[in-house]
Enzyme design. Structure first.
Site, PDB file in Angstrom:
ATOM      1  N   LEU A 236      24.085  31.879  56.798  1.00 34.63           N
ATOM      2  CA  LEU A 236      24.131  30.480  56.379  1.00 34.63           C
ATOM      3  C   LEU A 236      24.014  29.511  57.545  1.00 34.63           C
ATOM      4  O   LEU A 236      24.848  29.513  58.454  1.00 34.63           O
ATOM      5  CB  LEU A 236      25.443  30.213  55.628  1.00 34.63           C
ATOM      6  CG  LEU A 236      25.686  28.770  55.193  1.00 34.63           C
ATOM      7  CD1 LEU A 236      24.661  28.342  54.156  1.00 34.63           C
ATOM      8  CD2 LEU A 236      27.092  28.611  54.652  1.00 34.63           C
ATOM      9  N   ASP A 237      22.972  28.695  57.523  1.00 40.61           N
ATOM     10  CA  ASP A 237      22.770  27.602  58.487  1.00 40.61           C
ATOM     11  C   ASP A 237      22.942  28.043  59.939  1.00 40.61           C
ATOM     12  O   ASP A 237      23.450  27.282  60.768  1.00 40.61           O
ATOM     13  CB  ASP A 237      23.724  26.437  58.178  1.00 40.61           C
ATOM     14  CG  ASP A 237      23.438  25.800  56.830  1.00 40.61           C
ATOM     15  OD1 ASP A 237      22.271  25.825  56.398  1.00 40.61           O
ATOM     16  OD2 ASP A 237      24.377  25.275  56.212  1.00 40.61           O
ATOM     17  N   ALA A 238      22.498  29.243  60.255  1.00 39.16           N
ATOM     18  CA  ALA A 238      22.741  29.804  61.590  1.00 39.16           C
ATOM     19  C   ALA A 238      21.466  30.116  62.365  1.00 39.16           C
ATOM     20  O   ALA A 238      21.543  30.602  63.484  1.00 39.16           O
ATOM     21  CB  ALA A 238      23.596  31.062  61.472  1.00 39.16           C
TER      22      ALA A 238
ATOM     23  N   GLY B  20      26.923  24.755  55.573  1.00 40.59           N
ATOM     24  CA  GLY B  20      27.210  24.911  54.154  1.00 40.59           C
ATOM     25  C   GLY B  20      27.338  23.585  53.423  1.00 40.59           C
ATOM     26  O   GLY B  20      26.855  22.549  53.880  1.00 40.59           O
TER      27      GLY B  20
END
Length: 143
Positions: free
Chosen positions: A84-86, A58
Site C-alpha cells: 500500500l502506497d509504498a 491509505g
C-alpha cells in the site's frame, strides 16, 4: 465479496495483458493490487495519493494529518506495488496546512495540487530518459 474482488482483479489483469501500452495510470482505484497484477507492470504503473508519502498512506490522510497537527501535507505520484502506497516516488508536492484549515479545506487544496502534479508525473514517466534505481527515480546518464 471475495469472489467479486477476485473476478474484478482477474478481469483487470486480462485487460492489461490485452493492451499495448507504455504506462498504466490509476486514479481513485482505492484498493491494493496483488503482486500478480503489479509485478508484470513494475515501472509502468503509477498512482496519485493525496498525502505527502510516506506519511499517511491509505485512506483518510487529511483526517489523520489534521488530527496530528502536521504543517505540511501534499500529493505524491508513485509507482504501484503490491504494498500500500509504498512504491518508489515519481513526484511530490507539498501543501501547507494553514492555521484555520478544516479537513474539507485541506482536502480541497490538496486536490487542486493533485490535478497539477499528476499530469506532470505522467509526462515524466513517458519520457524514456527516466528509470528506477532502488527506491528513487533517476535520469539516465546521457552519453
Amino acid at each position: 465479496p471475495g469472489r467479486d474482488r477476485a473476478a474484478q482483479e482477474t478481469a483487470f489483469a486480462a485487460t492489461l495483458d490485452e493492451l499495448s501500452t507504455d504506462l498504466v495510470v490509476l486514479a481513485r482505484y482505492m484498493r491494493i493490487l496483488p503482486e500478480s497484477i503489479t509485478a508484470p507492470w513494475t515501472g509502468r504503473m503509477i498512482n496519485i495519493h493525496h498525502s505527502f508519502l510516506p506519511a499517511f498512506p491509505g485512506a483518510r490522510p487529511y483526517h489523520r494529518a489534521h488530527q496530528r497537527g502536521v504543517k505540511l501535507i501534499g500529493a505524491t505520484a508513485h509507482y504501484v506495488t503490491a504494498e500500500l502506497d509504498a512504491g518508489p516516488i515519481v513526484l511530490q508536492s507539498a501543501v501547507p496546512v494553514l492555521e484555520h484549515d478544516t479537513v474539507d479545506t485541506l482536502a480541497a487544496r490538496v486536490l487542486l495540487e493533485e490535478h497539477r502534479l499528476y499530469p506532470e508525473a505522467i509526462r515524466l514517466m513517458l519520457d524514456e530518459g527516466w528509470s528506477v534505481a532502488g527506491r528513487r527515480l533517476v535520469r539516465a546518464a546521457v552519453s
